[in-house]
Design an enzyme around this catalytic site. Structure first.
Site, PDB file in Angstrom:
ATOM      1  N   ARG A  62      10.549  -2.178  11.511  1.00 59.08           N
ATOM      2  CA  ARG A  62       9.465  -1.759  12.394  1.00 59.08           C
ATOM      3  C   ARG A  62       9.224  -2.814  13.469  1.00 59.08           C
ATOM      4  NH1 ARG A  62       4.673   0.266   8.486  1.00 59.08           N
ATOM      5  NH2 ARG A  62       3.496  -0.974   9.980  1.00 59.08           N
ATOM      6  N   ARG A 105      11.152  -6.229   5.248  1.00 59.60           N
ATOM      7  CA  ARG A 105      10.889  -4.804   5.032  1.00 59.60           C
ATOM      8  C   ARG A 105      11.759  -3.921   5.937  1.00 59.60           C
ATOM      9  NH1 ARG A 105       4.984  -2.198   5.252  1.00 59.60           N
ATOM     10  NH2 ARG A 105       5.002  -2.677   7.461  1.00 59.60           N
ATOM     11  N   ARG A 164      -1.474  -9.209  12.890  1.00 66.80           N
ATOM     12  CA  ARG A 164      -1.970  -8.149  12.000  1.00 66.80           C
ATOM     13  C   ARG A 164      -2.773  -8.743  10.851  1.00 66.80           C
ATOM     14  NH1 ARG A 164       3.246  -5.148  10.385  1.00 66.80           N
ATOM     15  NH2 ARG A 164       1.877  -3.718   9.267  1.00 66.80           N
ATOM     16  N   ARG A 221     -10.245   0.979   7.938  1.00 64.60           N
ATOM     17  CA  ARG A 221      -9.901  -0.419   8.208  1.00 64.60           C
ATOM     18  C   ARG A 221     -11.007  -1.147   8.960  1.00 64.60           C
ATOM     19  NH1 ARG A 221      -3.690   0.504   8.130  1.00 64.60           N
ATOM     20  NH2 ARG A 221      -2.847  -1.560   8.455  1.00 64.60           N
ATOM     21  N   LYS A 236       0.830  -1.221   0.000  1.00 68.34           N
ATOM     22  CA  LYS A 236       0.000   0.000   0.000  1.00 68.34           C
ATOM     23  C   LYS A 236       0.861   1.267   0.000  1.00 68.34           C
ATOM     24  CE  LYS A 236      -2.267  -0.979   3.848  1.00 68.34           C
ATOM     25  NZ  LYS A 236      -1.725  -2.295   4.238  1.00 68.34           N
TER      26      LYS A 236
HETATM   27  P1  AMP Z   1       0.216   0.541   8.676  1.00 69.02           P
HETATM   28  O1  AMP Z   1       1.430   1.391   8.667  1.00 69.02           O
HETATM   29  O2  AMP Z   1      -0.852   1.044   7.755  1.00 69.02           O
HETATM   30  O3  AMP Z   1       0.535  -0.917   8.469  1.00 69.02           O
HETATM   31  O4  AMP Z   1      -0.403   0.658  10.160  1.00 69.02           O
HETATM   32  C1  AMP Z   1       0.340   0.303  11.298  1.00 69.02           C
HETATM   33  C2  AMP Z   1      -0.557   0.189  12.515  1.00 69.02           C
HETATM   34  O5  AMP Z   1      -1.204   1.451  12.752  1.00 69.02           O
HETATM   35  C3  AMP Z   1      -1.691  -0.813  12.386  1.00 69.02           C
HETATM   36  O6  AMP Z   1      -1.278  -2.145  12.669  1.00 69.02           O
HETATM   37  C4  AMP Z   1      -2.662  -0.271  13.433  1.00 69.02           C
HETATM   38  O7  AMP Z   1      -2.229  -0.555  14.764  1.00 69.02           O
HETATM   39  C5  AMP Z   1      -2.538   1.243  13.227  1.00 69.02           C
HETATM   40  N1  AMP Z   1      -3.471   1.710  12.172  1.00 69.02           N
HETATM   41  C6  AMP Z   1      -3.168   2.130  10.925  1.00 69.02           C
HETATM   42  N2  AMP Z   1      -4.266   2.468  10.237  1.00 69.02           N
HETATM   43  C7  AMP Z   1      -5.305   2.250  11.075  1.00 69.02           C
HETATM   44  C8  AMP Z   1      -6.716   2.398  10.958  1.00 69.02           C
HETATM   45  N3  AMP Z   1      -7.287   2.840   9.822  1.00 69.02           N
HETATM   46  N4  AMP Z   1      -7.482   2.069  12.039  1.00 69.02           N
HETATM   47  C9  AMP Z   1      -6.933   1.651  13.191  1.00 69.02           C
HETATM   48  N5  AMP Z   1      -5.616   1.458  13.376  1.00 69.02           N
HETATM   49  C10 AMP Z   1      -4.794   1.772  12.335  1.00 69.02           C
END
Ligand code: AMP
Length: 204
Positions: free
Chosen positions: A151, A118, A162, A85, A13
């Site tokens: 990360r 990553r 996740r 999400r 993404k």
């Molecule tokens: P990402 O970088 O998009 O993989 O997001 C990393 C983490 O941020 C996720 O595992 C969630 O803990 C939190 N997060 C990101 N986007 C959302 C969302 N739309 N709703 C809730 N938690 C989020």
């Protein structure tokens, strides 16, 4: 143009969003990045958010929706990366006139393979992969020169959690947009260039 990009963790993404932002001059909104910034500030709320992120769980929807609304203000062209999400989040933005919802489809095995390799720049913006997208200078970001890090939530046990959260919480969002006729499903198992080419065909 208003886009949403969804998919399991590691489906690309962030990488695809960057390419689309450059090509179509879109504003990139990634709640993941916004939340990690808040964690870095070590505020009370940042410490709460960290607990969710580090264990692979979603941050409460109300808070995430507030952050996204603040970022978006009155922007007309943007890509929402990893948002909404949950169906609750999707319903909170139902009047935003989204043009396309891009769903990057990828199975769990590929997710684990990708995420364990990553690396992200210290600013948390630019993504690399030890095998599939290595930086030109080992351990350094090609764009801002900062050291590359792994990360916390890219550890194997957290990756599995996740993916589970994606299946339970976000798959219903995919169904939600399918029913609205907005969903464009893309096989995300190829290289970023291949996936990007498929998306360009869809949206142009
Ligand atoms: P990402 O970088 O998009 O993989 O997001 C990393 C983490 O941020 C996720 O595992 C969630 O803990 C939190 N997060 C990101 N986007 C959302 C969302 N739309 N709703 C809730 N938690 C989020």
């Amino acid at each position: 143009m208003k886009l949403i990009i969804l998919g399991p963790p590691g489906s690309g993404k962030g990488t695809i969003s960057e390419l689309l932002c450059t090509k179509f001059r879109l504003f990139h909104i990634s709640p993941g990045e916004i939340l990690r910034e808040e964690v870095k500030k070590e505020t009370t709320i940042g410490r709460e958010i960290k607990k969710y992120i580090d264990t692979g769980h979603l941050v409460p929807s109300q808070l995430v929706v507030e952050f996204v609304k603040l970022e978006i203000q009155r922007r007309k062209n943007y890509i929402l990366d990893g948002f909404p999400r949950t169906v609750e989040q999707a319903e909170a933005i139902q009047d935003w006139n989204i043009d396309h919802v891009l769903y990057l489809d990828l199975d769990q095995e590929a997710v684990v393979r990708r995420l364990s390799g990553r690396r992200v720049c210290t600013k948390g913006i630019h993504n690399y992969h030890l095998t599939f997208l290595p930086p030109q200078n080992l351990g350094r970001c090609d764009i801002d020169g900062s050291p590359l890090l792994q990360r916390e939530d890219d550890q194997p046990a957290v990756i599995k959690e996740r993916f589970k959260v994606f299946t339970v919480e976000t798959k219903p969002v995919i169904t939600y947009y399918k029913q609205k006729g907005l969903l464009r499903t893309i096989d995300a198992s190829g290289t970023p260039e291949e996936v990007y080419a498929k998306i360009l065909k869809i949206i142009s």
